[in-house]
Each structure stands twice: as structure tokens, then as C-alpha cells.
Design a protein around this motif. Structure first.
Motif, PDB file in Angstrom:
ATOM      1  N   ILE A  70       0.878  -1.105   0.129  1.00  0.00           N
ATOM      2  CA  ILE A  70       0.083  -0.054  -0.062  1.00  0.00           C
ATOM      3  C   ILE A  70       1.079   1.165  -0.030  1.00  0.00           C
ATOM      4  CG2 ILE A  70      -1.541   1.413   1.346  1.00  0.00           C
ATOM      5  CD1 ILE A  70      -2.478  -1.294   2.627  1.00  0.00           C
ATOM      6  N   LEU A  71       0.716   2.327  -0.643  1.00  0.00           N
ATOM      7  CA  LEU A  71       1.376   3.373  -0.950  1.00  0.00           C
ATOM      8  C   LEU A  71       0.537   4.418   0.026  1.00  0.00           C
ATOM      9  CD1 LEU A  71       3.687   5.436  -1.747  1.00  0.00           C
ATOM     10  CD2 LEU A  71       2.247   5.358  -4.001  1.00  0.00           C
ATOM     11  N   TYR A  72       1.058   5.168   1.032  1.00  0.00           N
ATOM     12  CA  TYR A  72       0.127   5.765   1.970  1.00  0.00           C
ATOM     13  C   TYR A  72       0.938   7.219   1.870  1.00  0.00           C
ATOM     14  CZ  TYR A  72      -2.329   7.399   6.179  1.00  0.00           C
ATOM     15  OH  TYR A  72      -3.023   7.952   7.211  1.00  0.00           O
ATOM     16  N   PHE A  73       0.152   8.231   1.874  1.00  0.00           N
ATOM     17  CA  PHE A  73       0.466   9.678   1.864  1.00  0.00           C
ATOM     18  C   PHE A  73      -0.242  10.269   3.283  1.00  0.00           C
ATOM     19  CE2 PHE A  73       0.267   8.504  -2.594  1.00  0.00           C
ATOM     20  CZ  PHE A  73       1.393   8.929  -3.001  1.00  0.00           C
ATOM     21  N   HIS A  74       0.918  10.892   3.970  1.00  0.00           N
ATOM     22  CA  HIS A  74       0.466  11.581   5.306  1.00  0.00           C
ATOM     23  C   HIS A  74      -0.194  12.658   5.139  1.00  0.00           C
ATOM     24  CE1 HIS A  74       3.853  14.357   5.529  1.00  0.00           C
ATOM     25  NE2 HIS A  74       4.608  13.335   4.809  1.00  0.00           N
ATOM     26  N   LYS A  88       2.886   5.483  13.970  1.00  0.00           N
ATOM     27  CA  LYS A  88       2.066   4.583  14.544  1.00  0.00           C
ATOM     28  C   LYS A  88       0.926   3.970  13.824  1.00  0.00           C
ATOM     29  CE  LYS A  88       2.778   6.184  19.497  1.00  0.00           C
ATOM     30  NZ  LYS A  88       2.356   6.562  20.582  1.00  0.00           N
ATOM     31  N   LEU A  89       0.446   5.016  12.870  1.00  0.00           N
ATOM     32  CA  LEU A  89      -0.765   4.673  12.040  1.00  0.00           C
ATOM     33  C   LEU A  89      -0.219   3.648  10.869  1.00  0.00           C
ATOM     34  CD1 LEU A  89      -3.491   5.093  11.486  1.00  0.00           C
ATOM     35  CD2 LEU A  89      -3.260   7.171  10.170  1.00  0.00           C
ATOM     36  N   ALA A  90       0.932   3.902  10.349  1.00  0.00           N
ATOM     37  CA  ALA A  90       1.682   3.319   9.306  1.00  0.00           C
ATOM     38  C   ALA A  90       1.897   1.863   9.717  1.00  0.00           C
ATOM     39  CB  ALA A  90       2.886   3.868   8.779  1.00  0.00           C
ATOM     40  N   GLY A  91       2.329   1.658  11.188  1.00  0.00           N
ATOM     41  CA  GLY A  91       2.747   0.169  11.580  1.00  0.00           C
ATOM     42  C   GLY A  91       1.347  -0.459  11.917  1.00  0.00           C
ATOM     43  N   LEU A  92       0.310   0.148  12.155  1.00  0.00           N
ATOM     44  CA  LEU A  92      -0.958  -0.350  12.664  1.00  0.00           C
ATOM     45  C   LEU A  92      -1.492  -0.948  11.150  1.00  0.00           C
ATOM     46  CD1 LEU A  92      -3.316  -1.143  14.708  1.00  0.00           C
ATOM     47  CD2 LEU A  92      -4.170   1.209  14.038  1.00  0.00           C
ATOM     48  N   TYR A  93      -1.504  -0.254  10.191  1.00  0.00           N
ATOM     49  CA  TYR A  93      -2.151  -0.565   8.904  1.00  0.00           C
ATOM     50  C   TYR A  93      -1.344  -1.582   8.346  1.00  0.00           C
ATOM     51  CZ  TYR A  93      -4.886   3.680   8.563  1.00  0.00           C
ATOM     52  OH  TYR A  93      -5.966   4.559   8.755  1.00  0.00           O
ATOM     53  N   ALA A  94       0.095  -1.730   8.395  1.00  0.00           N
ATOM     54  CA  ALA A  94       0.816  -2.603   8.025  1.00  0.00           C
ATOM     55  C   ALA A  94       0.510  -3.948   8.752  1.00  0.00           C
ATOM     56  CB  ALA A  94       2.238  -2.328   8.094  1.00  0.00           C
ATOM     57  N   LEU A  95       0.295  -3.853  10.204  1.00  0.00           N
ATOM     58  CA  LEU A  95       0.226  -5.240  10.855  1.00  0.00           C
ATOM     59  C   LEU A  95      -1.277  -5.448  10.635  1.00  0.00           C
ATOM     60  CD1 LEU A  95       1.557  -6.604  12.981  1.00  0.00           C
ATOM     61  CD2 LEU A  95       0.433  -5.042  14.665  1.00  0.00           C
ATOM     62  N   GLU A  96      -2.295  -4.822  10.606  1.00  0.00           N
ATOM     63  CA  GLU A  96      -3.772  -5.218  10.347  1.00  0.00           C
ATOM     64  C   GLU A  96      -3.837  -5.682   8.896  1.00  0.00           C
ATOM     65  OE1 GLU A  96      -6.158  -5.648  12.845  1.00  0.00           O
ATOM     66  OE2 GLU A  96      -4.630  -4.995  14.123  1.00  0.00           O
ATOM     67  N   THR A  97      -3.499  -5.055   7.901  1.00  0.00           N
ATOM     68  CA  THR A  97      -3.473  -5.623   6.550  1.00  0.00           C
ATOM     69  C   THR A  97      -2.724  -6.927   5.855  1.00  0.00           C
ATOM     70  OG1 THR A  97      -2.231  -3.968   5.448  1.00  0.00           O
ATOM     71  CG2 THR A  97      -4.626  -3.406   5.981  1.00  0.00           C
ATOM     72  N   GLY A  98      -1.611  -7.032   6.775  1.00  0.00           N
ATOM     73  CA  GLY A  98      -0.639  -7.874   6.279  1.00  0.00           C
ATOM     74  C   GLY A  98       0.111  -7.387   4.928  1.00  0.00           C
ATOM     75  N   CYS A  99      -0.062  -6.145   4.498  1.00  0.00           N
ATOM     76  CA  CYS A  99       0.586  -5.515   3.492  1.00  0.00           C
ATOM     77  C   CYS A  99       1.963  -4.664   3.980  1.00  0.00           C
ATOM     78  CB  CYS A  99      -0.201  -4.589   2.817  1.00  0.00           C
ATOM     79  SG  CYS A  99      -1.593  -5.340   2.021  1.00  0.00           S
ATOM     80  N   ARG A 100       3.023  -4.668   3.072  1.00  0.00           N
ATOM     81  CA  ARG A 100       3.994  -3.531   3.088  1.00  0.00           C
ATOM     82  C   ARG A 100       3.196  -2.399   2.860  1.00  0.00           C
ATOM     83  NH1 ARG A 100       6.119  -5.494  -1.082  1.00  0.00           N
ATOM     84  NH2 ARG A 100       7.160  -7.235   0.136  1.00  0.00           N
ATOM     85  N   LEU A 101       3.473  -1.303   3.676  1.00  0.00           N
ATOM     86  CA  LEU A 101       3.060  -0.010   3.608  1.00  0.00           C
ATOM     87  C   LEU A 101       4.288   0.945   3.301  1.00  0.00           C
ATOM     88  CD1 LEU A 101       0.286   1.493   5.269  1.00  0.00           C
ATOM     89  CD2 LEU A 101       2.257   2.903   5.619  1.00  0.00           C
ATOM     90  N   PRO A 132       1.595  -1.217  -6.295  1.00  0.00           N
ATOM     91  CA  PRO A 132       1.110  -1.251  -4.972  1.00  0.00           C
ATOM     92  C   PRO A 132      -0.542  -1.737  -5.293  1.00  0.00           C
ATOM     93  CG  PRO A 132       2.160   0.900  -5.253  1.00  0.00           C
ATOM     94  CD  PRO A 132       2.459   0.040  -6.630  1.00  0.00           C
ATOM     95  N   ARG A 133      -1.130  -2.413  -4.442  1.00  0.00           N
ATOM     96  CA  ARG A 133      -2.528  -2.817  -4.450  1.00  0.00           C
ATOM     97  C   ARG A 133      -3.300  -1.817  -4.142  1.00  0.00           C
ATOM     98  NH1 ARG A 133      -4.999  -7.220  -6.699  1.00  0.00           N
ATOM     99  NH2 ARG A 133      -3.011  -8.325  -6.528  1.00  0.00           N
ATOM    100  N   GLY A 163      -3.487  -0.241  -7.497  1.00  0.00           N
ATOM    101  CA  GLY A 163      -4.414   0.802  -7.043  1.00  0.00           C
ATOM    102  C   GLY A 163      -5.853   0.215  -6.960  1.00  0.00           C
ATOM    103  N   SER A 164      -6.033  -1.157  -6.770  1.00  0.00           N
ATOM    104  CA  SER A 164      -7.592  -1.573  -6.655  1.00  0.00           C
ATOM    105  C   SER A 164      -8.255  -1.061  -5.304  1.00  0.00           C
ATOM    106  CB  SER A 164      -7.467  -3.027  -6.878  1.00  0.00           C
ATOM    107  OG  SER A 164      -6.975  -3.753  -5.973  1.00  0.00           O
ATOM    108  N   CYS A 165      -7.540  -0.780  -4.629  1.00  0.00           N
ATOM    109  CA  CYS A 165      -8.269  -0.091  -3.333  1.00  0.00           C
ATOM    110  C   CYS A 165      -7.699   1.340  -3.284  1.00  0.00           C
ATOM    111  CB  CYS A 165      -7.773  -0.966  -2.137  1.00  0.00           C
ATOM    112  SG  CYS A 165      -8.074  -0.246  -0.375  1.00  0.00           S
TER     113      CYS A 165
END
Length: 173
Positions: A70-74, A88-101, A132-133, A163-165
Motif C-alpha cells: 500500500i502506498l500511503y501519503f501522510h 504508529k498509524l503506518a505500523g498499525l495498517y501494515a500489521l492489520e492488513t498484512g501488507c507492506r506500507l 501497490p495494491r 491501486g484496486s483499493c
């Protein structure tokens, strides 16, 4: 389709409202950089950095690995650097989705700089970990995410769905 959800109460504990003024944001960016660097990683998530130029990209990945990204823009009104909240948010998203952020530390400044950096981030991410998905962003990052996503989707020549999501967070809703 727009869908609005109330923010989970766990996220509210790591988000702090901050007043914004461009001059103050510029003066505060060295402090933000230090606080971001000093914030500990979330348990179960490893961090590496894709060094610039023109900017670094922080890569958060679950310890067990990831097959999608996932490509995430702050957010930060295009003037503020990522904060401890974003780490913290990036770590949480990576952990919860199982994706590289991927969290680009794009350059602060007025239009069109952040939008051009969003496309640069897209190109650098595809050379590091594939297409990125998903694309995500909060506040100003949601605008960068939305503006780069359709163009990035057309860049895919491999047949993979880029970018399907699309996940945009806008405060005040």
C-alpha cells in the motif's frame, strides 16, 4: 462511491489535533522529524528506509512478510512532515492488513510539489516492491493519493491491477 465511517476509538488515542499555520509548520518540521525518528516501532512490524533523493520513503512491513503493498501519503496541509502519529498509524495498517506500507516523506510546499512527489513515490515503490495494491492517505495526503492514483493505474503494463483499493481519510466528517 463514498463511504463514511466513524474513526475507531483506538486510533483516537494516537491522533492529536494540531493548529496549523504555514510558518509554524515550517519551524516545527525539524521537531516533527526528531519525534518521528524517536518513536518506537510497533511490535510485529519492521521498518526500513528507501533513501532519497529527492526524499526518503519509510517502509513498514509485518514481521511475517507481505505479498501486497500500500502506498500511503501522510497529511499535514502539504507543509508538515510525518508525525509520530503517522508512524504508529503506518505500523498499525501494515500489521492489520498484512501488507507492506510505503510512507513517503514527501517535500513540504505548495502546489504542484507534493503532487509531483506523489508520482515520484509511485515510481520508486514500483521498483522496490512491485505495483501497490492500494493507495491511501489522510487529509492533504488523501488529496495526493487521489490525484496520483488514476495516473498510476494507467502505468501498469504487467496486467496487475494497480491501486484496486483507494482509502482516503478526511478530517471533519
Amino acid at each position: 462511491m463514498n463511504t463514511y465511517h466513524i474513526i475507531d476509538s483506538a486510533l483516537r488515542t494516537i491522533a492529536l489535533p494540531m493548529p496549523f499555520h504555514p510558518v509554524m509548520a515550517g519551524l516545527g518540521n525539524p521537531v516533527q522529524d526528531s519525534l518521528f525518528a524517536w518513536t518506537r516501532n510497533m511490535s510485529g512490524v519492521k521498518l526500513r528506509i528507501l533513501p532519497g533523493p529527492p526524499f526518503d520513503i519509510h517502509v513498514f512491513e509485518p514481521q511475517q512478510g507481505a505479498k501486497d503493498s500500500i502506498l500511503y501519503f501522510h497529511g499535514g496541509a502539504f507543509f508538515c512532515k510525518p508525525s509520530p502519529y503517522h508512524r504508529k498509524l503506518a505500523g498499525l495498517y501494515a500489521l492489520e492488513t498484512g501488507c507492506r506500507l510505503y510512507l513517503p516523506d514527501y517535500r513540504a510546499g505548495p502546489y504542484p510539489g507534493p503532487y509531483l512527489d506523489a508520482m515520484t513515490a509511485w515510481k520508486r515503490v514500483t521498483t522496490d516492491g512491485g505495483i501497490p495494491r492500494g493507495f491511501a492517505g489522510d487529509s492533504a495526503g488523501a488529496a495526493a493519493c487521489r490525484s496520483s492514483q488514476p495516473r498510476a493505474e494507467t502505468c501498469s503494463s504487467s496486467g496487475s491491477k494497480a491501486g484496486s483499493c483507494l482509502f482516503c481519510i478526511q478530517p471533519g466528517r
